[in-house]
Structure formats: structure tokens, C-alpha cells
Design an enzyme around this catalytic site. Structure first.
Site, short mmCIF file in Angstrom:
data_model
loop_
_atom_site.label_atom_id
_atom_site.label_comp_id
_atom_site.label_asym_id
_atom_site.label_seq_id
_atom_site.Cartn_x
_atom_site.Cartn_y
_atom_site.Cartn_z
N GLY A 10 0.81 -1.22 0.00
CA GLY A 10 0.00 0.00 0.00
C GLY A 10 0.83 1.26 0.00
O GLY A 10 1.98 1.28 -0.47
N GLY A 13 3.89 0.27 2.44
CA GLY A 13 4.72 -0.84 1.98
C GLY A 13 5.42 -0.54 0.66
O GLY A 13 6.63 -0.76 0.53
N THR A 90 -10.23 0.82 11.88
CA THR A 90 -10.96 0.98 13.14
C THR A 90 -12.07 -0.07 13.16
O THR A 90 -12.75 -0.28 12.15
CB THR A 90 -11.57 2.40 13.21
OG1 THR A 90 -10.52 3.35 13.02
CG2 THR A 90 -12.24 2.64 14.54
N PHE A 158 7.02 6.94 9.67
CA PHE A 158 6.65 8.34 9.91
C PHE A 158 6.51 9.14 8.62
O PHE A 158 6.36 10.35 8.67
CB PHE A 158 7.69 9.01 10.82
CG PHE A 158 7.71 8.44 12.22
CD1 PHE A 158 6.73 8.80 13.14
CD2 PHE A 158 8.69 7.55 12.62
CE1 PHE A 158 6.73 8.29 14.43
CE2 PHE A 158 8.70 7.03 13.91
CZ PHE A 158 7.72 7.40 14.82
N GLU A 161 2.35 11.35 3.35
CA GLU A 161 2.00 11.24 1.93
C GLU A 161 2.20 12.59 1.25
O GLU A 161 2.02 13.64 1.87
CB GLU A 161 0.55 10.76 1.80
CG GLU A 161 0.45 9.30 2.14
CD GLU A 161 -0.98 8.79 2.12
OE1 GLU A 161 -1.79 9.30 1.33
OE2 GLU A 161 -1.28 7.88 2.91
N ALA A 218 1.57 8.52 19.51
CA ALA A 218 1.77 9.82 20.16
C ALA A 218 2.14 10.89 19.12
O ALA A 218 1.61 12.00 19.14
CB ALA A 218 2.87 9.72 21.21
N ALA A 221 -0.89 11.91 17.22
CA ALA A 221 -1.80 12.67 18.08
C ALA A 221 -1.28 14.11 18.25
O ALA A 221 -2.06 15.07 18.17
CB ALA A 221 -1.93 11.99 19.44
N CYS A 272 -4.56 8.23 8.76
CA CYS A 272 -3.96 7.91 10.06
C CYS A 272 -4.46 8.72 11.26
O CYS A 272 -4.71 8.14 12.31
CB CYS A 272 -2.46 8.09 9.97
SG CYS A 272 -1.70 6.94 8.84
N ARG A 447 -8.55 26.43 2.48
CA ARG A 447 -7.11 26.19 2.67
C ARG A 447 -6.30 27.48 2.70
O ARG A 447 -5.06 27.44 2.71
CB ARG A 447 -6.58 25.31 1.53
CG ARG A 447 -7.22 23.95 1.45
CD ARG A 447 -6.72 23.04 2.55
NE ARG A 447 -7.35 21.75 2.49
CZ ARG A 447 -6.95 20.70 3.20
NH1 ARG A 447 -5.93 20.80 4.01
NH2 ARG A 447 -7.59 19.56 3.12
P1 NAI Z 1 -3.04 0.40 2.41
O1 NAI Z 1 -4.48 0.08 2.58
O2 NAI Z 1 -2.64 1.34 1.32
O3 NAI Z 1 -2.21 -0.95 2.21
C1 NAI Z 1 -2.39 -2.10 2.94
C2 NAI Z 1 -2.25 -3.28 1.98
O4 NAI Z 1 -2.21 -4.50 2.74
C3 NAI Z 1 -3.42 -3.43 1.01
O5 NAI Z 1 -2.94 -3.36 -0.31
C4 NAI Z 1 -4.01 -4.82 1.33
O6 NAI Z 1 -4.51 -5.49 0.20
C5 NAI Z 1 -2.82 -5.52 1.95
N1 NAI Z 1 -3.16 -6.65 2.82
C6 NAI Z 1 -4.06 -6.69 3.84
N2 NAI Z 1 -4.05 -7.90 4.42
C7 NAI Z 1 -3.11 -8.64 3.78
C8 NAI Z 1 -2.62 -9.97 3.93
N3 NAI Z 1 -3.08 -10.77 4.90
N4 NAI Z 1 -1.66 -10.41 3.07
C9 NAI Z 1 -1.17 -9.60 2.10
N5 NAI Z 1 -1.60 -8.33 1.92
C10 NAI Z 1 -2.54 -7.85 2.75
O7 NAI Z 1 -2.56 0.96 3.83
P2 NAI Z 1 -1.31 1.92 4.12
O8 NAI Z 1 -1.71 3.35 4.00
O9 NAI Z 1 -0.12 1.42 3.38
O10 NAI Z 1 -1.14 1.65 5.67
C11 NAI Z 1 -0.61 0.42 6.16
C12 NAI Z 1 -0.34 0.61 7.63
O11 NAI Z 1 0.63 1.63 7.83
C13 NAI Z 1 -1.55 1.03 8.46
O12 NAI Z 1 -1.45 0.43 9.72
C14 NAI Z 1 -1.38 2.52 8.58
O13 NAI Z 1 -2.02 2.99 9.73
C15 NAI Z 1 0.12 2.66 8.67
N6 NAI Z 1 0.67 3.93 8.22
C16 NAI Z 1 0.18 4.59 7.14
C17 NAI Z 1 0.75 5.78 6.72
C18 NAI Z 1 0.22 6.51 5.54
O14 NAI Z 1 0.63 7.65 5.31
N7 NAI Z 1 -0.66 5.96 4.75
C19 NAI Z 1 1.92 6.37 7.40
C20 NAI Z 1 2.39 5.57 8.48
C21 NAI Z 1 1.77 4.41 8.88
#
Ligand code: NAI
Length: 480
Positions: A10, A13, A90, A158, A161, A218, A221, A272, A447
């Protein structure tokens, strides 16, 4: 060769692993996902997420030491280090509904890791998780391990986007939490060695597991709290004739406070902030700390108040009704330079205006029609599931149309709401726009990016968040 696998391709990742691959040519990085469409997109020219600089990094490494695959089990079983960056939505049902993190996807990933592993592994929490998740994951892994040893690390992300690649290339800090045992310390060192390819040693912080997990909640928040603080001030500025830009500048020049994250706006969004604060609130409640929970809850309440207040400004200025009036929505993403619409304030503003029967014409340079329809019809929190598992409403919102430029959006409109700070909205030909609008023509700048005085000279009635009010707006009720 060290092998890294990341579960979850995502927003976190994908970019994180691409940068690791770029900076560590000697490491093989595989990013895996259960979503076939996501992986197909990562392997194409049209990446699934928009992020400045990402294309170049992916193109440089893909097929060399960076691979995107749906063969989750193969890559996990071969890896030395497994990052888990899956959704942590959530909860919408049962215990903790509306607040607690739903760890379904995390748990299923952990069980799969235990199932397919044939060698010892370091498992890294990249997703944002509640404090003590590592303990639960550890239990799942060790109870199913068949003698294989797992070390759990917390390495929260951290990145922001819109600036993800820059943030990853030059992070303020990398945080790694692990067990205080010799094995835990060895695992921390192994992950440190990966980041040390490009991150200066003094920026790699190591802590115990719980501190690392809690630091991420934290940090978010605190960031959200700054926005709610300045937004709360913006309401007071409007009531008193102060200008929030001047106030936040004056406040931010104090080196103890600092200038960043002090822009008043229609509200914060993104996947987030709200989710992580709700999570924090729930953890406080579970630990018998209701006063602390209430304190953080207020950050979200002020954000909701700000969005409501904006809608009320629009409706009350336009003679207390927007029924059947065309309103142009400029910007739908939760901030500029991203196509991400998760929890964008635009959703609540649009829903508020639709509730008053407006017709909306929406333009955002990076968001598709399909995405906007999904966002306006989906239930709260449903967005945070793998795309193929998201419940979809069969209906579309008919009073909404999407267009591909700001001039079509604003043609014959009664009012314009600027909801994302895209640079191109600063330099539009507002005279041309004014000439093609219904009169009186309104601009509601959520904005603070347009020059209100210039727009007033053209003839617009302008509302800018937290700025001295246009005489037209002075007698209109503003309170939500
Ligand atoms: P996302 O929804 O873009 O990506 C998550 C991916 O995980 C999806 O593509 C989904 O298909 C895949 N997935 C779910 N279960 C799976 C499994 N069992 N096996 C394989 N793939 C699986 O989410 P995003 O934004 O990348 O966030 C991921 C985590 O990182 C969340 O916990 C989020 O809170 C945290 N996070 C996000 C940030 C952001 O800016 N988006 C920044 C820092 C942390």
C-alpha cells in the site's frame, strides 16, 4: 544475500520498500499483497498510488532487486526479515467498535508467517498498531512455530503522503523497538544495518517495543492536535477580527513552538490521524485513564466542528439554502500532491452540502470519479480494508458530477469551495471564472490559498478560514 519481504503493497509498503531497494542494492526486496489489482498496477507503468518521485525509484529497481508479487507464501518463506504493512482499520463492530484497531489482517498475516516459515525470521511491525500488539503477534508466532525462532520488532513509519520519497530518503528519525534480550538486540542490529545504508547512525533510534509502538500513536496525536489547536483559533479569529495567518506566524516564531503544521484549514484528513487518535483514546480507556482519553478525543471533536462550521458558512452565506445550486468543489484529496482521499475533509463537506440538496461539480487533478463515488457512498471506516473486500454501495450519488478542469467545474456555479491546496488553484484565471458564474459569486477558501483581496476586487464574496470576515458574512450565523 539478505532477503526482505513486505506484506502489504500500500501507501506505506510500496514506497518504503522501493527506497530500501534503491539504497541497498545487495538486498533483495519483495513486496507482496493479496490484492491482485494492486500488484498488477505496481508492475505496470501506472503505479497504484501517486507520490512525487516514486515512479523514478520504482523504475530504477523493479526487476533488479525489487519485486511485486501475489505469491505471498513463497516470498515470506524465503525472507530473513518480514515487514508487515497491512491495513489496521478501526473496528466497526463488537468490543471497542468505533475506536479500537481491528487487527484481523495483522493476525492473519502473522498466522500465515508461522505456517509457511522454514527458517528463523525477524518480523517487523510497519503498520501502526496498538501498544502491546507485538506481544499478541509474538504469541501467535511462537505457539505455531514448529521450533522456528521469531524476533518481533516495531519499526513504525513516519512518512507523510505527498512527500513520502523525500521523507524516506532523509528521515527525521528511524525508530526501532525490540526486546531487551540478547536475541532482541541482535534483531534490532540487523534492521539497523539495513537503514544504515543511507540513514546517519544518530538518526536511528532504538527503544523497547512498547515505546516504539506508542511513539507512533503519540506523534500522530501531537501533529493532529496542532491542527486542531490552530483551527480552534481560526473560529476565534473570525469572531474577533484577528487574522489566523498572522496569529499562527506570531505563535510559530517562538522556537519552542516552531512554525510547522500551524496552517488553519477546513480540517485534517488522511488515513492515520483520526484512526490513530481513536486507537489512543481506546487504549487510555482500557487502562483506566478516562481524563487522558477525553483530552485526545477533543482533537477529533474540533476537527469535526471545523468541517461543520465550513458547511454552515457556505449554506448561511448563500441565503441559508444551497438547494439545487451548483457548487464547484476544487480539490478532493486530503492534501496536495497525493491522490489519497481517505478521511479527506472533502467527504464530510460534500455530504453536508448534499444534505442541503446542493448539486456538486468536483475537480481534483489526481482523484477519479469512481473513487469519489465510493467515498461518498461508503460507510464510515469501510475504506480501510483491502480493496477487493470493501463493501460497496450499489448506488451512486446523482447530484454529483466529476469534471477534468477547474473552469468546467465552476461554470454557472453559485459558489466555489476550495478543499485541497493544489498549487494550480492559486493561479487560476479567477476573472474568467467569475464571468462564467452565477451572481453573487462566492469563494469559500478552506485552505487559505487564494488572494482574497484580489478576488474581492473582481467581485467575489470571499470566505477565508480564520480571516477577517467579508462584510457580507458578518451578520450570517456561523456557529455549527
Ligand atoms: P493500504 O491500505 O494502502 O495498504 C495495505 C495493503 O495490505 C493493502 O494493499 C491490502 O490489500 C494488503 N493486505 C491486507 N491484508 C493482507 C494480507 N493478509 N496479506 C497480504 N496483503 C494484505 O494501507 P497503508 O496506508 O499502506 O497503511 C498500512 C499501515 O501503515 C496502516 O497500519 C497505517 O495505519 C500505517 N501507516 C500509514 C501511513 C500513511 O501515510 N498511509 C503512514 C504511516 C503508517
Amino acid at each position: 544475500m539478505v532477503k526482505i519481504c513486505c506484506i502489504g503493497a500500500g501507501y506505506v509498503g510500496g514506497p518504503t520498500m522501493a527506497v530500501i531497494a534503491l539504497k541497498c542494492p545487495s538486498i533483495e526486496v519483495a513486496v507482496v499483497d493479496i490484492s491482485v489489482s494492486r500488484i498488477t498496477a505496481w508492475n505496470s507503468d501506472q503505479l497504484p498510488i501517486y507520490e512525487p518521485g516514486l515512479d523514478g525509484v520504482v523504475k530504477q529497481c523493479r526487476g533488479k532487486n525489487l519485486f511485486f508479487s501475489t505469491d505471498v507464501e513463497k516470498h515470506v518463506s524465503e525472507a530473513d526479515i518480514v515487514f508487515v504493512s497491512v491495513n489496521t482499520p478501526t473496528k466497526t463492530r463488537g468490543l471497542g467498535a468505533g475506536k479500537a484497531a481491528d487487527l484481523t489482517y495483522w493476525e492473519s498475516a502473522a498466522r500465515m508467517i508461522a505456517d509457511v516459515s522454514k527458517s528463523d525470521k525477524i518480523v517487523v511491525e510497519k503498520s501502526t498498531v496498538p501498544v502491546k500488539t507485538a506481544e499478541a503477534i509474538e504469541k501467535i508466532l511462537t505457539h505455531n512455530s514448529k521450533g522456528i525462532k521469531f524476533q518481533i520488532l516495531s519499526n513504525p513509519e513516519f512518512l507523510a503522503e505527498g512527500t513520502a520519497i523525500q521523507d524516506l530518503l532523509k528521515p527525521d528519525r528511524v525508530l526501532i523497538g525490540g526486546r531487551e534480550t540478547p536475541e532482541g538486540q541482535k534483531a534490532i542490529q540487523a534492521l539497523k544495518d539495513v537503514y544504515a545504508h543511507w540513514v546517519p547512525e544518530d538518526r536511528i533510534l532504538t527503544t523497547n517495543l512498547w515505546s516504539a509502538e506508542l511513539s507512533k500513536l503519540a506523534a500522530n496525536a501531537f501533529l493532529a492536535q496542532r491542527i486542531s489547536s490552530v483551527n480552534a483559533m481560526s473560529a476565534l479569529c473570525e469572531a474577533t477580527g484577528a487574522d489566523v495567518t498572522q496569529v499562527s506566524y506570531a505563535v510559530g516564531t517562538d522556537t519552542r513552538i516552531g512554525p510547522k503544521f500551524l496552517n488553519a484549514s477546513v480540517g485534517f484528513g488522511g488515513s492515520c490521524f483520526q484512526k490513530d487518535i481513536l486507537n489512543l483514546v481506546y487504549i487510555c480507556e482500557c487502562n483506566g485513564l478516562p481524563e487522558v482519553a477525553e483530552y485526545w478525543k477533543q482533537v477529533i471533536k474540533v476537527n469535526d466542528y471545523q468541517k461543520n462550521r465550513f458547511v454552515n458558512r457556505v449554506v448561511s452565506s448563500m441565503f441559508n439554502t444551497v438547494s439545487n445550486k451548483k457548487i464547484a468543489i476544487l480539490g478532493f484529496a486530503f492534501k496536495k500532491d497525493t491522490g489519497d482521499t481517505r478521511e479527506t475533509p472533502a467527504i464530510d463537506v460534500c455530504k453536508g452540502l448534499l444534505g442541503d440538496k446542493a448539486r456538486l461539480s468536483i475537480y481534483d487533478p489526481q482523484v477519479t470519479e469512481d473513487q469519489i463515488q465510493r467515498d461518498l457512498t461508503m460507510n464510515k471506516f469501510d475504506w480501510d480494508h483491502p480493496i477487493h473486500l470493501q463493501p460497496m454501495s450499489p448506488s451512486t450519488v446523482k447530484q454529483v458530477s466529476m469534471v477534468w478542469d477547474a473552469y468546467s467545474a465552476t461554470k454557472d456555479a453559485h459558489g466555489i469551495c476550495i478543499l485541497t491546496e493544489w498549487d494550480e488553484f492559486k493561479t487560476l484565471d479567477y476573472k474568467k471564472i467569475y464571468d462564467n458564474m452565477q451572481k453573487p459569486a462566492f469563494v469559500f477558501d478552506g485552505r487559505n490559498i487564494v488572494n482574497a483581496e484580489k478576488l474581492r476586487e473582481i467581485g467575489f464574496i470571499v470566505y477565508s478560514i480564520g480571516k477577517p470576515l467579508d462584510p457580507w458574512l458578518k451578520d450570517m450565523p456561523a456557529v455549527a
